[in-house]
Scaffold this motif. Structure first.
Motif, PDB file in Angstrom:
ATOM      1  N   ALA A  74       0.827  -1.215   0.000  1.00  0.00           N
ATOM      2  CA  ALA A  74       0.000   0.000   0.000  1.00  0.00           C
ATOM      3  C   ALA A  74       0.861   1.265   0.000  1.00  0.00           C
ATOM      4  O   ALA A  74       0.485   2.272  -0.590  1.00  0.00           O
ATOM      5  N   SER A  75       2.004   1.214   0.668  1.00  0.00           N
ATOM      6  CA  SER A  75       2.892   2.380   0.739  1.00  0.00           C
ATOM      7  C   SER A  75       4.236   1.948   1.287  1.00  0.00           C
ATOM      8  O   SER A  75       4.408   0.813   1.763  1.00  0.00           O
ATOM      9  N   GLY A  76       5.177   2.872   1.256  1.00  0.00           N
ATOM     10  CA  GLY A  76       6.490   2.570   1.821  1.00  0.00           C
ATOM     11  C   GLY A  76       6.419   2.310   3.309  1.00  0.00           C
ATOM     12  O   GLY A  76       7.132   1.449   3.836  1.00  0.00           O
ATOM     13  N   ALA A  77       5.556   3.044   4.021  1.00  0.00           N
ATOM     14  CA  ALA A  77       5.411   2.846   5.460  1.00  0.00           C
ATOM     15  C   ALA A  77       4.849   1.460   5.764  1.00  0.00           C
ATOM     16  O   ALA A  77       5.301   0.787   6.695  1.00  0.00           O
ATOM     17  N   ASN A  78       3.863   1.019   4.985  1.00  0.00           N
ATOM     18  CA  ASN A  78       3.314  -0.323   5.172  1.00  0.00           C
ATOM     19  C   ASN A  78       4.374  -1.388   4.905  1.00  0.00           C
ATOM     20  O   ASN A  78       4.463  -2.395   5.629  1.00  0.00           O
ATOM     21  N   PHE A  79       5.167  -1.166   3.875  1.00  0.00           N
ATOM     22  CA  PHE A  79       6.208  -2.126   3.544  1.00  0.00           C
ATOM     23  C   PHE A  79       7.245  -2.230   4.666  1.00  0.00           C
ATOM     24  O   PHE A  79       7.708  -3.323   5.004  1.00  0.00           O
ATOM     25  N   ALA A  80       7.609  -1.097   5.270  1.00  0.00           N
ATOM     26  CA  ALA A  80       8.558  -1.107   6.383  1.00  0.00           C
ATOM     27  C   ALA A  80       7.976  -1.842   7.585  1.00  0.00           C
ATOM     28  O   ALA A  80       8.673  -2.623   8.254  1.00  0.00           O
ATOM     29  N   ALA A  81       6.680  -1.615   7.861  1.00  0.00           N
ATOM     30  CA  ALA A  81       6.031  -2.297   8.980  1.00  0.00           C
ATOM     31  C   ALA A  81       5.991  -3.800   8.758  1.00  0.00           C
ATOM     32  O   ALA A  81       6.198  -4.586   9.694  1.00  0.00           O
ATOM     33  N   VAL A  82       5.750  -4.230   7.527  1.00  0.00           N
ATOM     34  CA  VAL A  82       5.712  -5.660   7.214  1.00  0.00           C
ATOM     35  C   VAL A  82       7.102  -6.283   7.382  1.00  0.00           C
ATOM     36  O   VAL A  82       7.235  -7.403   7.879  1.00  0.00           O
ATOM     37  N   ASN A  83       8.138  -5.572   6.990  1.00  0.00           N
ATOM     38  CA  ASN A  83       9.500  -6.076   7.177  1.00  0.00           C
ATOM     39  C   ASN A  83       9.812  -6.306   8.655  1.00  0.00           C
ATOM     40  O   ASN A  83      10.440  -7.306   9.019  1.00  0.00           O
ATOM     41  N   LEU A  84       9.363  -5.391   9.505  1.00  0.00           N
ATOM     42  CA  LEU A  84       9.557  -5.567  10.940  1.00  0.00           C
ATOM     43  C   LEU A  84       8.738  -6.746  11.461  1.00  0.00           C
ATOM     44  O   LEU A  84       9.198  -7.518  12.312  1.00  0.00           O
ATOM     45  N   PHE A  85       7.539  -6.902  10.928  1.00  0.00           N
ATOM     46  CA  PHE A  85       6.657  -7.973  11.378  1.00  0.00           C
ATOM     47  C   PHE A  85       7.241  -9.347  11.062  1.00  0.00           C
ATOM     48  O   PHE A  85       7.212 -10.253  11.902  1.00  0.00           O
ATOM     49  N   VAL A  86       7.770  -9.517   9.860  1.00  0.00           N
ATOM     50  CA  VAL A  86       8.260 -10.841   9.454  1.00  0.00           C
ATOM     51  C   VAL A  86       9.624 -11.155  10.062  1.00  0.00           C
ATOM     52  O   VAL A  86      10.027 -12.334  10.086  1.00  0.00           O
ATOM     53  N   SER A  87      10.338 -10.148  10.548  1.00  0.00           N
ATOM     54  CA  SER A  87      11.686 -10.387  11.055  1.00  0.00           C
ATOM     55  C   SER A  87      11.818 -10.315  12.570  1.00  0.00           C
ATOM     56  O   SER A  87      12.798 -10.817  13.130  1.00  0.00           O
ATOM     57  N   ALA A  88      10.847  -9.714  13.239  1.00  0.00           N
ATOM     58  CA  ALA A  88      10.971  -9.500  14.686  1.00  0.00           C
ATOM     59  C   ALA A  88      11.030 -10.801  15.465  1.00  0.00           C
ATOM     60  O   ALA A  88      11.720 -10.901  16.482  1.00  0.00           O
ATOM     61  N   GLY A  89      10.312 -11.823  15.005  1.00  0.00           N
ATOM     62  CA  GLY A  89      10.231 -13.071  15.757  1.00  0.00           C
ATOM     63  C   GLY A  89      11.491 -13.905  15.729  1.00  0.00           C
ATOM     64  O   GLY A  89      11.771 -14.643  16.682  1.00  0.00           O
ATOM     65  N   PHE A  90      12.280 -13.813  14.658  1.00  0.00           N
ATOM     66  CA  PHE A  90      13.480 -14.661  14.574  1.00  0.00           C
ATOM     67  C   PHE A  90      14.684 -13.954  13.966  1.00  0.00           C
ATOM     68  O   PHE A  90      15.768 -13.959  14.546  1.00  0.00           O
ATOM     69  N   LEU A  91      14.520 -13.335  12.791  1.00  0.00           N
ATOM     70  CA  LEU A  91      15.669 -12.779  12.087  1.00  0.00           C
ATOM     71  C   LEU A  91      16.407 -11.740  12.924  1.00  0.00           C
ATOM     72  O   LEU A  91      17.645 -11.738  12.975  1.00  0.00           O
TER      73      LEU A  91
END
Length: 287
Positions: A74-91
């Motif tokens: 949807a936007s650059g901000a959404n993309f940044a939030a998704v990157n944090l979401f997929v990586s916070a648990g393990f990466l």
């Protein structure tokens, strides 16, 4: 040698606080290959996700339920939030465990730890320098990912509002501020992993053992949090609060979960850091 230095049993001009400066330790760690590799992996993740979305198409909701992943493009901000979401648990656990767990144990594995202490660098000073640089690099890793993701996402999807899956949106300026809060909270929540890694690093001469042990215990915490039979006992697990930051990216943010998660993480981290300093002060260093 002056009379004062002679009475103190130290060389003239010696100052404990001047030993192992932070800038020296920081340069040493920045030059290491594992630092460069870890930074490259985090910087490449946004590009990988952009390619994945380009190949697979825009993410779509499942069973009519919209999630944060569904708003990734949807936007650059959404993309940044998704990157944090997929990586916070393990990466993001890996750089924290690596930078804090490899620091003291690697010196022991190279048989250079005893020479640092013979310099002489006071043990507490050595640990403070190692810990400060380790935490600083961990924070830099967590900042690097959303910054690159925001730049890549803005180039690919445009600069706009942060669309919220439950409805509504945050203006770009507000979204940037909330993402800063999210990164700060993720860093605080990872202090438990940092404490585990640092404590293990003072107990073993094997860097892989300290790093792997911290990652393994973090995974165990995530598994225990998934056991719903534990009920309210899960509230005492740091993993239970690791995604509480999602409450910050709402039109009306809720802070209760983040406050509880911060209290739990800081409590565990302080105990683990104290154990590291206490144990290392009494350790017979032969490596």
């Amino acid at each position: 040698m002056s009379a004062l230095a002679e009475r103190a049993g130290t060389a003239d001009g010696y100052r404990a606080r001047r030993t192992l400066p932070l800038r020296v330790e920081l340069v040493r760690q920045l030059k290491r290959r594992r630092t460069l590799v870890m930074g490259s992996v985090l910087a490449l993740l946004p590009f990988v996700l952009v390619v994945a979305f380009a190949i697979g198409g825009d993410p779509s909701s499942r069973n009519g339920r919209v999630t944060l992943m569904d708003t990734a493009t949807a936007s650059g901000a959404n993309f940044a939030a998704v990157n944090l979401f997929v990586s916070a648990g393990f990466l993001l656990v890996i750089p924290v465990a690596l930078f804090c767990g490899d620091t003291v144990a690697s010196e022991a594995s190279w048989s250079s730890l005893r020479y640092l202490l013979a310099a002489p660098v006071p043990r507490a000073r050595l640990l403070w320098s190692k810990l400060a640089v380790g935490l600083g690099l961990s924070l830099a890793a967590m900042v690097l990912l959303p910054v690159v993701a925001l730049a890549v996402g803005t180039a690919a999807y445009g600069w706009g509002q942060l669309e919220i899956p439950t409805g509504g949106a945050l203006p770009p300026g507000t979204a940037a501020q909330r993402l800063v809060v999210v990164v700060a909270y993720i860093f605080v929540s990872q202090l438990v992993t940092a404490g585990l890694a640092f404590w293990l690093s003072t107990r073993t001469d094997a860097p892989l053992g300290a790093v792997g042990g911290a990652v393994g215990l973090t995974i165990v915490g995530n598994v225990l949090d998934a056991v719903t039979a534990l009920g309210h006992w899960r509230d005492f697990l740091p993993a239970h609060w690791q995604f509480a930051w999602a409450d910050a990216v709402q039109p009306h943010p809720e802070w209760a979960g983040m406050i509880q998660g911060t209290a739990v993480s800081l409590t565990y981290a302080i105990v683990l850091f104290a154990l590291a300093f206490r144990g290392f002060a009494r350790k017979d260093v032969v490596s």
